[in-house]
Scaffold this active site. Structure first.
Site, PDB file in Angstrom:
ATOM      1  N   THR A 149     -61.834   2.645-109.075  1.00 27.38           N
ATOM      2  CA  THR A 149     -60.921   3.720-108.707  1.00 27.38           C
ATOM      3  C   THR A 149     -61.666   4.764-107.889  1.00 27.38           C
ATOM      4  OG1 THR A 149     -59.636   5.595-109.557  1.00 27.38           O
ATOM      5  CG2 THR A 149     -61.361   4.741-110.988  1.00 27.38           C
ATOM      6  N   TYR A 206     -60.405   7.959-118.850  1.00 29.07           N
ATOM      7  CA  TYR A 206     -60.133   6.709-118.142  1.00 29.07           C
ATOM      8  C   TYR A 206     -61.085   6.539-116.961  1.00 29.07           C
ATOM      9  CZ  TYR A 206     -58.229   4.217-114.151  1.00 29.07           C
ATOM     10  OH  TYR A 206     -58.112   3.434-113.035  1.00 29.07           O
ATOM     11  N   HIS A 207     -61.171   7.551-116.097  1.00 26.26           N
ATOM     12  CA  HIS A 207     -62.053   7.444-114.930  1.00 26.26           C
ATOM     13  C   HIS A 207     -63.514   7.268-115.361  1.00 26.26           C
ATOM     14  CE1 HIS A 207     -58.518   9.487-113.010  1.00 26.26           C
ATOM     15  NE2 HIS A 207     -58.769   8.559-112.106  1.00 26.26           N
ATOM     16  N   LYS A 254     -64.295   3.720-116.027  1.00 28.15           N
ATOM     17  CA  LYS A 254     -64.497   2.960-114.791  1.00 28.15           C
ATOM     18  C   LYS A 254     -65.920   3.158-114.254  1.00 28.15           C
ATOM     19  CE  LYS A 254     -60.475   1.270-113.359  1.00 28.15           C
ATOM     20  NZ  LYS A 254     -60.128  -0.144-113.362  1.00 28.15           N
ATOM     21  N   SER A 263     -61.391  12.135-116.043  1.00 27.34           N
ATOM     22  CA  SER A 263     -60.702  11.843-117.306  1.00 27.34           C
ATOM     23  C   SER A 263     -61.500  10.794-118.063  1.00 27.34           C
ATOM     24  CB  SER A 263     -59.285  11.310-117.043  1.00 27.34           C
ATOM     25  OG  SER A 263     -59.342   9.986-116.529  1.00 27.34           O
TER      26      SER A 263
END
Length: 387
Positions: free
Chosen positions: A144, A181-182, A185, A179
């Site tokens: 991402t 989530y990031h 990644k 976040s």
């Protein structure tokens, strides 16, 4: 060529699996179907009615004569993953099988842990399974652009050359995820880079921008093949959400000042980028990074574009600037490079009035499925969040 699409029941994965199948690749889908469970947990459904995965695959075979193998299970279960890979014997693995929502990862501690375990452990298991049985297989991993954050310098594609105290080196580009989530990644990227350096695996990390649109040539062939279109405050992405809000007469939800700028791309370009990466594999030991987006817009720009397109169709579209639930810069420098996929032959679909009209018409068609209570953001990054 045999391509296994992990997460092939999801938004990007389903479109990719059909696209590759349509172009003669032998495709398998591996998915735990947990994305459907999360919809049930949140009490929201995608705008478009999604058939069971087995029914979708059967309809594809009925229409095209092409079979897609299905493996239902969780890649955090190493035994299942290893057996599925041994059964399918992929030449390339496209990895979409991750929890992909920043707000979902910020709901509370449990959702942060779930996101990190699902994403990081699942990817680690995949790397070990490849090392054990498929060391020449090419991993095409969805990253991402959010890994980079919003630095006050140009964003390069994965690496940056730095001169420091008279010495020069090319290093991974610094990461500033926004976040949990990031952050997961970023962990993935480091783990994959390590596996390529130490074990000689080959991988392409596609740092994708925000995807919009719903129709590809394949998903538009039949109602049973239709793709997801999420509009809620947890899984919905900006442009898709704005079009659905416009269709039902809800003010567009711009967070803060609206100057947050990101890379964007059409779902039709997502599937093409995957094909380009597969057709041009990384070398053994190489960890490649492509920035996968075609245009840059601010959230405020997108809202104005949707307002203009909606007004032209006779819709009354208003824009509301809400208190930003996220911790992020609302006005910042953003200039990211994205030449590698273009050099390999990507011909982008740029955001146009016709695409906006198509999305708006799609939203109008299914507007009776919209739950208006799911539109406003319910998750906050602030310290007083319940997590």
């Amino acid at each position: 060529m045999k391509v296994l699409v992990i997460g092939g029941d999801g938004y990007c994965g389903w479109a990719t699996a059909l696209y590759l199948s349509n172009r003669g690749y032998e495709v398998g889908i591996l998915d735990s179907l947990v994305r459907r469970h999360w919809d049930n947990e949140l009490g929201v459904q995608t705008l478009t009615p999604i058939a069971p995965i087995q029914q979708r695959i059967q309809r594809w075979k009925d229409l095209t004569g092409k079979s897609i193998d299905l493996f239902v299970g969780d890649i955090t279960n190493y035994d299942f993953l290893q057996k599925a890979l041994q059964q399918f014997e992929p030449n390339a693995i496209v990895h979409f099988g991750e929890q992909r929502s920043a707000p979902f990862s910020m709901i509370d501690r449990e959702h942060a842990v779930l996101t990190q375990v699902n994403n990081v452990v699942g990817t680690l298991n995949l790397l070990y399974a490849m090392k054990a049985d498929f060391p020449d297989c090419h991993l095409v991993k969805l990253g991402t652009m959010g890994e980079y954050g919003t630095p006050n310098i140009d964003i390069e594609e994965g690496y940056i050359t730095i001169e420091h105290n008279g010495r020069k080196d090319t290093l991974p580009y610094p990461k500033q995820p926004g976040s949990m989530y990031h952050l997961s990644k970023v962990h993935d990227s480091h783990n994959i880079h390590f596996a390529c350096r130490i074990w000689g695996l080959r991988a392409t990390d596609l740092n994708q921008g925000v995807v919009y649109g719903v129709l590809t040539e394949e998903t538009g062939m039949d109602e049973l093949l239709i793709n997801r279109l999420d509009y809620d405050g947890v899984f919905g992405t900006a442009l898709n959400r704005f079009c659905i809000q416009a269709a039902i007469g809800h003010p567009l939800t711009v967070y803060g000042k609206g100057g947050q700028t990101r890379g964007f791309l059409d779902i039709r370009d997502t599937v093409r980028c995957i094909e380009i990466a597969i057709a041009n594999p990384a070398e053994s030991g190489e960890f490649r990074v492509f920035n996968q987006f075609t245009e840059q817009f601010s959230v405020g720009d997108l809202a104005l574009m949707v307002k203009k397109a909606g007004n032209a169709m006779g819709l009354n579209v208003e824009i509301n600037n809400l208190d930003n639930p996220r911790i992020e810069k609302e006005e910042h420098y953003f200039n990211a490079k994205n030449t590698k996929l273009l050099d390999l032959g990507l011909h982008p679909h740029y955001l146009s009035d016709s695409l906006l009209d198509s999305l708006l018409n799609f939203a109008i068609k299914y507007q009776n499925r919209v739950d208006k209570y799911q539109i406003l953001p319910k998750v906050t990054w602030h310290r007083n969040n319940k997590g």
